[in-house]
Design an enzyme around this catalytic site. Sequence first.
Site, short mmCIF file in Angstrom:
data_model
loop_
_atom_site.label_atom_id
_atom_site.label_comp_id
_atom_site.label_asym_id
_atom_site.label_seq_id
_atom_site.Cartn_x
_atom_site.Cartn_y
_atom_site.Cartn_z
N LYS A 14 36.56 17.61 16.05
CA LYS A 14 35.35 16.87 16.39
C LYS A 14 35.68 15.47 16.92
O LYS A 14 35.12 15.04 17.91
CB LYS A 14 34.44 16.70 15.16
CG LYS A 14 33.73 17.95 14.74
CD LYS A 14 32.58 17.65 13.78
CE LYS A 14 33.01 17.01 12.48
NZ LYS A 14 33.80 17.87 11.60
N ARG A 89 25.42 15.54 7.40
CA ARG A 89 26.28 16.50 6.70
C ARG A 89 25.51 17.31 5.65
O ARG A 89 26.08 18.24 5.08
CB ARG A 89 27.39 15.78 5.94
CG ARG A 89 28.52 15.20 6.77
CD ARG A 89 29.60 16.22 6.99
NE ARG A 89 30.93 15.86 6.56
CZ ARG A 89 31.74 14.97 7.14
NH1 ARG A 89 31.33 14.26 8.14
NH2 ARG A 89 32.97 14.80 6.70
N ARG A 161 46.81 11.51 4.92
CA ARG A 161 45.58 11.02 4.29
C ARG A 161 45.34 11.79 2.99
O ARG A 161 45.56 13.00 2.95
CB ARG A 161 44.39 11.26 5.24
CG ARG A 161 44.05 10.07 6.11
CD ARG A 161 43.08 10.42 7.22
NE ARG A 161 41.93 11.21 6.79
CZ ARG A 161 40.98 11.64 7.63
NH1 ARG A 161 41.02 11.34 8.92
NH2 ARG A 161 39.97 12.35 7.18
N ARG A 172 37.06 20.49 0.86
CA ARG A 172 36.22 20.02 1.97
C ARG A 172 35.55 21.19 2.67
O ARG A 172 34.40 21.09 3.11
CB ARG A 172 37.05 19.20 2.97
CG ARG A 172 37.43 17.84 2.43
CD ARG A 172 38.38 17.13 3.34
NE ARG A 172 37.73 16.61 4.54
CZ ARG A 172 38.39 16.17 5.61
NH1 ARG A 172 39.69 16.21 5.65
NH2 ARG A 172 37.73 15.70 6.64
P1 AMP Z 1 35.33 12.81 8.33
O1 AMP Z 1 36.37 11.93 8.92
O2 AMP Z 1 34.10 12.92 9.16
O3 AMP Z 1 35.87 14.16 7.91
O4 AMP Z 1 34.86 12.08 6.98
C1 AMP Z 1 35.77 11.79 5.95
C2 AMP Z 1 35.05 11.71 4.62
O5 AMP Z 1 34.04 10.68 4.68
C3 AMP Z 1 34.29 12.95 4.21
O6 AMP Z 1 35.11 13.90 3.56
C4 AMP Z 1 33.24 12.37 3.27
O7 AMP Z 1 33.81 12.04 2.01
C5 AMP Z 1 32.88 11.06 3.96
N1 AMP Z 1 31.77 11.25 4.92
C6 AMP Z 1 31.82 11.10 6.27
N2 AMP Z 1 30.61 11.34 6.82
C7 AMP Z 1 29.78 11.64 5.79
C8 AMP Z 1 28.41 12.00 5.69
N3 AMP Z 1 27.62 12.11 6.78
N4 AMP Z 1 27.90 12.23 4.45
C9 AMP Z 1 28.66 12.11 3.33
N5 AMP Z 1 29.95 11.81 3.36
C10 AMP Z 1 30.52 11.56 4.57
#
Ligand code: AMP
Length: 215
Positions: A14, A89, A161, A172
């Site tokens: 993404k 999400r 990470r 996840r």
């Molecule tokens: P990502 O880089 O988009 O995978 O986001 C990394 C982490 O940030 C996720 O695993 C969540 O813990 C948190 N996160 C990001 N976007 C959201 C969202 N819209 N709602 C809740 N948690 C989020």
Amino acid sequence: MARMVLLGPPGAGKGTQAVRIAEKYQIPHISTGDILRKNVKAQTPLGLKAKEYMDAGNLVPDALVLDLVKARLQEEDCKAGFLMDGFPRTAPQAEAFDEILKETNMELDFVVDIRVDEEELIGRMTGRRVCRECGAPYHVKTMPPKQEGVCDLCGGEVYQRADDTEATVRNRFKVYREQTLPLTAYYEKAGKLVPIESEGGPDQVFQIILSALEA
Ligand code: AMP
């Protein structure tokens, strides 16, 4: 002017596609994950609250994410539209997002939904590494740095990470299946869903997305 959301499982690319789409349509790329990570790094009050959830691969509470999205949408650059990456999400986030858009007289144009095989993604993600300093991405198999653990670009430390370890990645996916996947039906019902079967490399996927958006 375009207002879009990018949906898809963790590790579906993404972020990579978001950068390209945002450039093509000249709109800001809003990644809630990036914003949250910056806050964690800077140890802001939001970052301190979010860190524990993120490290475990769980979602940060809706209220925290909604506040940050609301604030971000009020910035000047969003007048040109936006591309949301990693938001919404959950169903409550999607509903609250609809409300926010309604209040500000904005309408969502498309929800691009990237679909990829889960086991393939797990392999991709657990091999992922990133530079702690400049954020340059690496992969132990497909794109290792020249010297193990050292960034080619800035010499910073290349690390994994906390949310890319296997246990966390599996969690996840579970979170994605239970909380985010239902949003595809929500946006399909709203007539906004653009499904994308992710096949081939990033260039190919980008072409598939562009063709679908222009269709
Ligand atoms: P990502 O880089 O988009 O995978 O986001 C990394 C982490 O940030 C996720 O695993 C969540 O813990 C948190 N996160 C990001 N976007 C959201 C969202 N819209 N709602 C809740 N948690 C989020």
